[in-house]
Scaffold this active site. Structure first.
Site, PDB file in Angstrom:
ATOM      1  N   ASP A  13       6.772 -11.819  -0.043  1.00 46.11           N
ATOM      2  CA  ASP A  13       6.530 -12.818   1.003  1.00 46.11           C
ATOM      3  C   ASP A  13       7.800 -13.203   1.753  1.00 46.11           C
ATOM      4  O   ASP A  13       7.915 -14.323   2.254  1.00 46.11           O
ATOM      5  CB  ASP A  13       5.867 -14.086   0.409  1.00 46.11           C
ATOM      6  N   LYS A  16       8.597  -9.322   5.545  1.00 44.40           N
ATOM      7  CA  LYS A  16       8.842  -7.898   5.856  1.00 44.40           C
ATOM      8  C   LYS A  16       8.012  -7.428   7.051  1.00 44.40           C
ATOM      9  O   LYS A  16       8.508  -6.689   7.896  1.00 44.40           O
ATOM     10  CB  LYS A  16       8.528  -7.028   4.623  1.00 44.40           C
ATOM     11  N   GLY A  17       6.752  -7.871   7.111  1.00 45.64           N
ATOM     12  CA  GLY A  17       5.859  -7.423   8.184  1.00 45.64           C
ATOM     13  C   GLY A  17       6.431  -7.758   9.546  1.00 45.64           C
ATOM     14  O   GLY A  17       6.491  -6.916  10.441  1.00 45.64           O
ATOM     15  N   GLY A  40       0.435  -8.557   1.727  1.00 42.72           N
ATOM     16  CA  GLY A  40      -0.081  -9.185   2.942  1.00 42.72           C
ATOM     17  C   GLY A  40       1.081  -9.327   3.901  1.00 42.72           C
ATOM     18  O   GLY A  40       1.905 -10.209   3.740  1.00 42.72           O
ATOM     19  N   HIS A  41       1.185  -8.411   4.840  1.00 43.17           N
ATOM     20  CA  HIS A  41       2.310  -8.445   5.778  1.00 43.17           C
ATOM     21  C   HIS A  41       1.860  -9.098   7.085  1.00 43.17           C
ATOM     22  O   HIS A  41       0.964  -8.596   7.758  1.00 43.17           O
ATOM     23  CB  HIS A  41       2.854  -7.026   6.003  1.00 43.17           C
ATOM     24  N   GLN A 224       5.784  -6.252  -1.663  1.00 43.11           N
ATOM     25  CA  GLN A 224       6.219  -7.170  -2.731  1.00 43.11           C
ATOM     26  C   GLN A 224       7.743  -7.344  -2.648  1.00 43.11           C
ATOM     27  O   GLN A 224       8.289  -7.280  -1.567  1.00 43.11           O
ATOM     28  CB  GLN A 224       5.765  -6.694  -4.118  1.00 43.11           C
ATOM     29  N   SER A 299      -0.658 -14.823   1.862  1.00 43.36           N
ATOM     30  CA  SER A 299      -1.442 -14.282   2.975  1.00 43.36           C
ATOM     31  C   SER A 299      -2.573 -13.374   2.483  1.00 43.36           C
ATOM     32  O   SER A 299      -3.479 -13.054   3.238  1.00 43.36           O
ATOM     33  CB  SER A 299      -0.543 -13.535   3.958  1.00 43.36           C
TER      34      SER A 299
HETATM   35  P1  IMP Z   1      -0.753  -7.625  -8.744  1.00 37.94           P
HETATM   36  O1  IMP Z   1       0.233  -6.798  -7.990  1.00 37.94           O
HETATM   37  O2  IMP Z   1      -1.950  -7.991  -7.920  1.00 37.94           O
HETATM   38  O3  IMP Z   1      -1.110  -7.052 -10.060  1.00 37.94           O
HETATM   39  O4  IMP Z   1      -0.045  -9.032  -9.082  1.00 37.94           O
HETATM   40  C1  IMP Z   1       1.068  -9.129  -9.960  1.00 37.94           C
HETATM   41  C2  IMP Z   1       1.995 -10.259  -9.544  1.00 37.94           C
HETATM   42  O5  IMP Z   1       2.617  -9.914  -8.309  1.00 37.94           O
HETATM   43  C3  IMP Z   1       1.301 -11.596  -9.287  1.00 37.94           C
HETATM   44  O6  IMP Z   1       2.172 -12.642  -9.647  1.00 37.94           O
HETATM   45  C4  IMP Z   1       1.092 -11.610  -7.789  1.00 37.94           C
HETATM   46  O7  IMP Z   1       0.994 -12.914  -7.272  1.00 37.94           O
HETATM   47  C5  IMP Z   1       2.360 -10.913  -7.336  1.00 37.94           C
HETATM   48  N1  IMP Z   1       2.194 -10.212  -6.057  1.00 37.94           N
HETATM   49  C6  IMP Z   1       1.552  -9.044  -5.840  1.00 37.94           C
HETATM   50  N2  IMP Z   1       1.631  -8.696  -4.542  1.00 37.94           N
HETATM   51  C7  IMP Z   1       2.347  -9.647  -3.941  1.00 37.94           C
HETATM   52  C8  IMP Z   1       2.802  -9.830  -2.594  1.00 37.94           C
HETATM   53  O8  IMP Z   1       2.573  -9.013  -1.707  1.00 37.94           O
HETATM   54  N3  IMP Z   1       3.528 -10.965  -2.352  1.00 37.94           N
HETATM   55  C9  IMP Z   1       3.849 -11.850  -3.339  1.00 37.94           C
HETATM   56  N4  IMP Z   1       3.459 -11.705  -4.608  1.00 37.94           N
HETATM   57  C10 IMP Z   1       2.716 -10.618  -4.898  1.00 37.94           C
END
Ligand code: IMP
Length: 424
Positions: A13, A16-17, A40-41, A224, A299
């Site tokens: 978050d 990056k997008g 979510g970008h 991420q 997002s």
């Molecule tokens: P998963 O990738 O859905 O398995 O989630 C694992 C952890 O990564 C959780 O704490 C999510 O909230 C976090 N997470 C996954 N994708 C994102 C992202 O794009 N932004 C922020 N946190 C993320």
């Protein structure tokens, strides 16, 4: 010819997008190399906000090719909805959006397994986005997964049935009650597979080798952030992919020697969504202000993000692991109005003063040590050049540059494309 990387240095978050969208005019190709619909970008231009999950953030630019690399996991249903949402833009997806045959598919039962796994963990849950990311990567490394290229095979349905059968058995083993209608989920999934098949599938490693020979410029867009990396993040509270620089090589099929600039993106403070340790987390009025002014809601899931002061220990760690040579600082505008800002320079770790990110950053082991820096009151959102920056913002930037040894080349002062200030 090199491939530049753009990576998040915190828990995702970072923005990056927006930056990929701003940088896209400098590149011929934008490529995603890991993650999937958990991302979510967010991009904002012409007064409109767009959130992309699996589609690379270069999609709005006419002359850019967008690649979904082998390291990405795709949920055809979510992907189809994303494409539908972009209909008003008349994008020629067949020629502008190319998908690696080696990217893995998220099955409906992967999502169910994610839900069952999280429910069974109780208080120890990861806080997953529940998009089936973990189970899909587990099947990839367990050598059971279904890949995009499999859609073209005559026995695709049998392969699907076999994996689904395994998953349904596994779900029974969890002592949790997950309600689902498999027939409904499947009919939606197979309809989406049919649509996916209309797009262009590629062998991405060959595509990138040809692109390099043709002198094309490439930007790899991370998803991420470093602190969610499956190896170097705050394990087990991480995602299931390699979010760091090395992931671009394995997630696209390019060699380490082809990497050029590594642009590291960080917020002027820090946030986290989901569970897991967070040394500089704030539970006070300042934390609430950061959340409110920064509009800190996920997002993808809409969940409230946790907020904290900038953690320089973690930032230095992320720069080191990724080989960052350029820093972009996001959301500087959110810090306007604080008399004093704090930055965490060290951790007190079991009685010792540390300046590196240790194995275990659980709250019982780590206490942040802060330095205070004077804040500024000026609203930054209408600032057009660095010459208009308040002096204390310049001092804040200089502090970060000194601590990391890396120049801050861009400062973002709002969500719109135009609110992006070049420092060089
Ligand atoms: P998963 O990738 O859905 O398995 O989630 C694992 C952890 O990564 C959780 O704490 C999510 O909230 C976090 N997470 C996954 N994708 C994102 C992202 O794009 N932004 C922020 N946190 C993320």
């Amino acid at each position: 010819m090199t491939i530049d990387l753009l990576l998040g240095l915190q828990w995702g978050d970072e923005g990056k997008g927006k930056i990929v969208d701003v940088l896209t005019s400098n590149y011929d190709i934008i490529a995603r190399f890991q993650g999937g619909p958990n991302a979510g970008h967010t991009l904002e231009f012409d007064g409109q906000k767009h959130v992309l999950h699996t589609i690379p953030s270069g999609i709005f630019h006419e002359n850019t090719e967008n690649i979904i690399g082998n390291g990405v996991v795709i949920d055809p249903v979510i992907f189809g909805k994303e494409i539908d949402g972009l209909k008003p833009y008349n994008i020629d997806f067949k020629s502008k959006l190319l998908i690696s045959r080696k990217a893995h598919l998220i099955l409906p039962t992967h999502r169910l397994l994610d839900a069952a796994s999280e429910a069974s963990k109780g208080k120890a849950k990861i806080g997953s986005t529940l998009k089936g990311i973990g189970p899909t990567y587990m099947d990839k490394t367990g050598r059971n997964g279904l890949r995009v290229g499999d859609i073209e095979l005559v026995d695709f349905i049998q392969r699907y049935e076999s994996l689904k059968g395994k998953h349904l058995e596994m779900i029974k083993n969890y002592d949790v009650d997950i309600q689902f209608d498999i027939a409904e989920l499947e009919s939606e999934w197979f309809a989406a597979i049919k649509d996916l098949k209309k797009l262009t599938f590629i062998d991405s490693e060959k595509y990138f080798s040809d692109a390099k020979l043709a002198g094309k410029s490439i930007l790899a867009e991370g998803a991420q952030g470093t602190l969610l990396d499956v190896d170097f993040g705050t394990y087990p509270f991480v995602t299931s992919s390699t979010t760091t620089a090395a992931g671009a090589c394995t997630g696209l099929g390019v060699s380490p020697r082809s990497i050029g600039d590594v642009i590291g993106i960080f917020k002027a403070y820090i946030t986290r969504v989901g569970s897991g340790p967070f040394p500089t987390e704030l539970f006070d009025k300042d934390g609430d202000t950061l959340a409110k002014v920064g509009n800190e809601f996920g997002s993808t899931t809409g969940r409230a993000r946790r907020t904290g002061w900038l953690d320089i220990v973690a930032l230095k760690y992320a720069c080191e692991i990724n080989g960052v040579n350029k820093l972009y600082m996001m959301k500087a505008d959110v810090l306007s109005g604080f008399d004093t800002l704090k930055v965490c320079t060290h951790y007190e770790y079991r009685g010792e003063k540390l300046d590196f990110f240790p194995y275990n950053v659980e709250p019982e082991n780590v206490k942040p040590i802060y330095e205070s820096i004077s804040g500024w009151n000026e609203d930054l959102t209408a600032v057009k050049s660095k010459d208009e920056f308040p002096e204390n913002l310049n001092k804040y930037i200089a502090y970060i540059e000194k601590a990391t040894g890396i120049p801050v080349e861009v400062v973002s002062v709002g969500p719109d494309r135009t609110q992006t200030i070049n420092m060089i």
